[in-house]
Scaffold this motif. Structure first.
Motif, PDB file in Angstrom:
ATOM      1  N   VAL A 192      39.092  -1.447  13.561  1.00  0.00           N
ATOM      2  CA  VAL A 192      39.774  -0.463  14.870  1.00  0.00           C
ATOM      3  C   VAL A 192      39.523   1.130  14.441  1.00  0.00           C
ATOM      4  O   VAL A 192      39.777   1.501  12.756  1.00  0.00           O
ATOM      5  N   GLY A 193      39.002   1.790  15.234  1.00  0.00           N
ATOM      6  CA  GLY A 193      39.120   3.394  14.811  1.00  0.00           C
ATOM      7  C   GLY A 193      39.876   3.946  15.566  1.00  0.00           C
ATOM      8  O   GLY A 193      40.066   2.932  17.050  1.00  0.00           O
ATOM      9  N   GLU A 194      39.547   5.827  15.583  1.00  0.00           N
ATOM     10  CA  GLU A 194      40.073   5.864  17.211  1.00  0.00           C
ATOM     11  C   GLU A 194      39.124   5.785  18.311  1.00  0.00           C
ATOM     12  O   GLU A 194      37.543   6.588  18.088  1.00  0.00           O
ATOM     13  N   LYS A 196      36.902   3.994  19.024  1.00  0.00           N
ATOM     14  CA  LYS A 196      35.856   3.223  18.618  1.00  0.00           C
ATOM     15  C   LYS A 196      36.569   2.059  17.585  1.00  0.00           C
ATOM     16  O   LYS A 196      37.215   2.080  17.398  1.00  0.00           O
ATOM     17  N   VAL A 197      35.134   1.023  17.701  1.00  0.00           N
ATOM     18  CA  VAL A 197      35.995  -0.783  16.742  1.00  0.00           C
ATOM     19  C   VAL A 197      34.127  -0.948  15.809  1.00  0.00           C
ATOM     20  O   VAL A 197      33.477  -0.551  16.717  1.00  0.00           O
ATOM     21  N   VAL A 374      42.947   2.361  17.708  1.00  0.00           N
ATOM     22  CA  VAL A 374      44.007   3.336  18.171  1.00  0.00           C
ATOM     23  C   VAL A 374      44.031   4.520  17.129  1.00  0.00           C
ATOM     24  O   VAL A 374      42.658   5.338  16.899  1.00  0.00           O
ATOM     25  N   LEU A 375      45.125   5.783  17.643  1.00  0.00           N
ATOM     26  CA  LEU A 375      45.234   7.019  16.606  1.00  0.00           C
ATOM     27  C   LEU A 375      44.219   6.780  15.406  1.00  0.00           C
ATOM     28  O   LEU A 375      45.535   6.196  14.820  1.00  0.00           O
ATOM     29  N   VAL A 376      44.638   7.745  14.887  1.00  0.00           N
ATOM     30  CA  VAL A 376      43.904   7.695  13.057  1.00  0.00           C
ATOM     31  C   VAL A 376      44.397   9.538  12.743  1.00  0.00           C
ATOM     32  O   VAL A 376      44.479  10.364  13.028  1.00  0.00           O
ATOM     33  N   GLU A 377      44.610   9.652  11.354  1.00  0.00           N
ATOM     34  CA  GLU A 377      45.252  10.654  10.771  1.00  0.00           C
ATOM     35  C   GLU A 377      44.030  10.909   9.630  1.00  0.00           C
ATOM     36  O   GLU A 377      43.562  10.541   8.883  1.00  0.00           O
TER      37      GLU A 377
END
Lengths: 506, 260
Positions: A192-194, A196-197, A374-377
């Protein structure tokens, strides 16, 4: 006397020559009647819409599993050359057969050949120059059209020109039937990403060598070559709610690159097998499409034609249901890593992978699993959170060019004004003149964003000089001035040398 | 008309072959002339080297030892590519030149999942996400160069040490999934000024095949060909600015150079 005799001779000669010419012309005309060439000019298959011909680019991909499942009709158009020239004992028959053909050693039609036009053949003399008829696709595919892996078949027009029951091929049209879906990919993975998957999976090996595959058809076995039959992969996805119900994700999903009965049977709902061809302008009677003697089955239209509000409950989910085009979430890709973007963070999604072959057959679906974006940094966010002071301003100058009075470059120029210019009379004059003349160009610059970078670039050396003057000690200033002066001297001296050597060589 | 066309073709063929013959003769003469050298005014370099912007150096004086770059990218380095053109302005003893260069650098890695609940606290997650974060640089520089090519020119020792010093300006931008990063309205892109010092040694390749070197000079005007290795100290901290992203590095480069 001699002249008259000569003229008489000439006249007789010309008459005889004319008779000879007429005789020859008559012979030729009659022989053209005898030697009139009947031929079958073309065989064309049209899709179920009776408008789109199956040309070379799609005829080997069209007959797939979805077409088999839908059992839609196709239209076959035959064009003849001079059919009226044939005798009353000339017959025409149209069949579909495996690639080997349909005749036995004595040129008789095999009894298990599928006749698609007329059971006993039609007199050629009575046929129009062009005619069309409908055939169920399954008939062309060999009735049992399941599990056919790139099987070659033909439509053959046979003629019996003397009515003795022996046939010969007048025209053939080859096509390929492929109802075998590709293998299902394996080894699914998901990250998972921000918003996106990314879905990963093991791609299928593609074959470039010839392989033999046998398939059972109405006319026996046949062998085919498989050459890299895989077209690519697509990701299917659904949004999953707390009750595990699935719903489509996108309002405008990408187009599916596969064909399933679910998606195409609704397009073939019309079972109209009758159509009129445009008038050929050859005084032939209007023709109506001939209904084949073998009879037409119901098209078997799939009930699930309306998928616009399609939702699948967890208890009734199936591969076929997820092949609906509303669940397509990616374009076609040959990579084993495909990302799906524009998702909502915090929402749960379910993903599948489908492999697609060159005949648009989809594989069984590979369930990848559920993922929640999810949110990413990123680097910039982390840098700022940890106290990084960098701004996004670039190093160009002047309030009008950059729109900020407190910009660092503007600050330098103000410091230079205060520390260097204003303490001197010359500096004061310069500053007063500048403030008198600069407002108008500054206002113009403020309204022309595309010129600002040029203004910034032009002011950069001035700011650099001002900064160098402000932040260097007297000795450093001396070295800088000396260094720059020396450099100018070198350049000027070298230029002079070149001019001198140029004059001397001249 | 036909006769005129034939004459024209014949004349063109004759003139063309005569010109080629004369050119060949001329070239042969230049090749045979041991002392022949085409004019030498410029030097072009193409070089590559590992690079990692020292963003973390901004925090070296702060307590807590923040290391945003190292936390995201670890010890990974990516390649910096640079092209430089020097104008050789004077040769009193060695060569003094002025030059300008432009380069490109980019490094990307998957970002960490953000497990925080507010926007001001750093994430403690070590789980890599599917989103990619990257930093890219385009450095511009103007340089003063000195090459000690006396050994090569006069004593046939094919080594040319050199040193460069100058100013640079580095455009930088930080992306997340291909779009410029943004934190509370601040875009992750900008420019940083700095200065740099490079020192290295070039190996003159002419001595390995003098005939080929001569032909290069005669045919293309390339006087000398080098491969080189240098150390680079790039201090791109913003010079007089406090709010610049530190994107310098201390590294090395290698490449090929042509004097023409």
């Amino acid at each position: 006397m001699k002249t008259m005799e000569f003229r008489t001779y000439q006249t007789c000669f010309m008459i005889r020559r004319g008779i000879c010419l007429c005789f020859i012309a008559g012979c030729l005309l009659s022989s053209s009647t005898v030697w009139a060439t009947f031929s079958v000019e073309s065989i064309v298959i049209y899709k179920e819409d009776n408008k789109t011909p199956l040309d070379d680019s799609i005829i080997d991909k069209y007959f797939n599993k979805a077409i088999c499942d839908c059992n839609s009709s196709v239209y076959i158009e035959i064009t003849l050359n001079d059919p009226t020239s044939q005798s009353t004992n000339s017959y025409l028959q149209i069949v579909t057969s495996p690639s080997g053909g349909c005749l036995d050693t004595s040129q008789h039609l095999n009894t298990d050949c599928i006749k698609i036009y007329s059971d006993s053949g039609k007199r050629i003399q009575e046929l129009p120059a062009r005619f069309q008829f409908a055939v169920p696709a399954k008939t062309l595919m060999g009735e049992d059209c399941t599990n056919l892996d790139r099987v070659a078949r033909k439509i053959i027009v046979y003629t019996d020109t003397d009515g003795d029951g022996t046939w010969e091929s007048a025209k053939e049209l080859s096509y390929t039937v492929d109802t075998t879906p590709p293998d299902t990919p394996t080894s699914p993975g998901l990250t998972v990403g921000e918003n996106k998957v990314t879905v990963t999976f093991k791609t299928l090996a593609t074959s470039t060598s010839s392989t033999s595959s046998s398939s059972t058809s109405d006319a026996g076995t046949t062998t085919t070559s498989v050459v890299s039959d895989l077209k690519g992969y697509q990701i299917l996805c659904a949004k999953v709610d707390s009750s595990d119900n699935e719903s489509p994700v996108f309002d405008n999903p990408p187009d599916p690159e596969y064909q399933s009965a679910l998606n195409i049977c609704s397009a073939t709902a019309s079972s109209d097998a009758g159509t009129k061809l445009p008038d050929q302008g050859n005084n032939l009677p209007d023709i109506s499409v001939d209904v084949p003697d073998i009879g037409i089955n119901d098209l078997g239209v799939n009930d699930q034609t309306n998928t616009s509000q399609y939702a699948i409950s967890s208890s009734s989910s199936s591969d076929d249901a997820h092949l609906a085009k509303q669940f397509v979430c990616s374009s076609l890709s040959s990579s084993g890593e495909i990302s799906v973007s524009n998702l909502e963070n915090g929402s749960k999604y379910r993903f599948w992978v489908v492999a697609i072959d060159n005949s648009y057959n989809p594989s069984s679906l590979l369930l990848v699993g559920d993922g929640t974006p999810v949110l990413v940094e990123d680097l910039w966010e982390l840098y700022k959170k940890q106290g990084g002071q960098a701004s996004s301003e670039k190093c160009f100058i002047a309030t009008a060019a950059y729109g900020s009075y407190n910009h660092p470059q503007v600050r330098i120029l103000r410091e230079f004004r205060d520390a260097v210019l204003l303490p001197t009379r010359l500096g004061q004059w310069f500053v007063e003149t500048y403030y008198r003349l600069s407002p108008r160009p500054a206002r113009w610059l403020a309204h022309h964003d595309n010129i600002r970078p040029l203004a910034k670039a032009a002011l950069w050396p001035i700011t650099l000089g001002a900064a160098g003057w402000l932040y260097t000690s007297p000795m450093q200033k001396l070295l800088l001035v000396f260094g720059v002066g020396l450099m100018i001297l070198f350049v000027w001296r070298r230029r002079n040398r070149r001019l001198i050597s140029g004059k001397e060589s001249n | 008309m036909k006769t005129f066309g034939l004459w024209l073709i014949s004349l063109l063929v004759f003139l063309g072959s005569a010109a080629a013959w004369a050119q060949d003769d001329f070239q042969d003469e230049r090749v045979r002339d041991k002392n022949y050298r085409s004019p030498q005014n410029y030097l072009f370099e193409l070089k590559f080297g590992p690079y990692a912007p020292d963003i973390d150096s901004e925090f070296s004086n702060t307590s807590g030892q923040a290391h945003p770059y190292q936390h995201i990218f670890g010890d990974s380095q990516a390649l910096m590519i640079n092209g430089e053109l020097d104008w050789e302005i004077w040769r009193p003893f060695g060569t003094i030149a002025l030059g300008g260069s432009i380069g490109y650098y980019t490094n990307s890695v998957n970002a960490f999942v953000d497990d925080t609940t507010d926007n001001n606290t750093s994430s403690s997650s070590t789980v890599r996400s599917a989103s990619s974060t990257s930093i890219s640089l385009i450095p511009f520089s103007i340089l003063a160069i000195y090459r000690f090519d006396v050994l090569a020119e006069h004593f046939k020792i094919p080594l040319v040490p050199y040193a460069k010093i100058g100013l640079n300006y580095n455009l930088w931008w930080i992306d997340i999934d291909g779009e410029t990063a943004n934190y509370q309205g601040q875009k992750g892109s900008g420019g940083t000024m700095g200065w740099q010092f490079n020192a290295g040694v070039s190996l003159l390749l002419d001595c390995f095949d003098t005939q080929a070197a001569k032909n290069l000079d005669v045919d293309y005007g390339i006087n000398h060909t080098y491969i080189f290795f240098e150390a680079a100290v790039v201090r791109a901290n913003g010079l007089y600015r406090d709010n610049a992203l530190h994107v310098g590095d201390t590294t090395w480069n290698g490449g090929i150079a042509f004097e023409f």
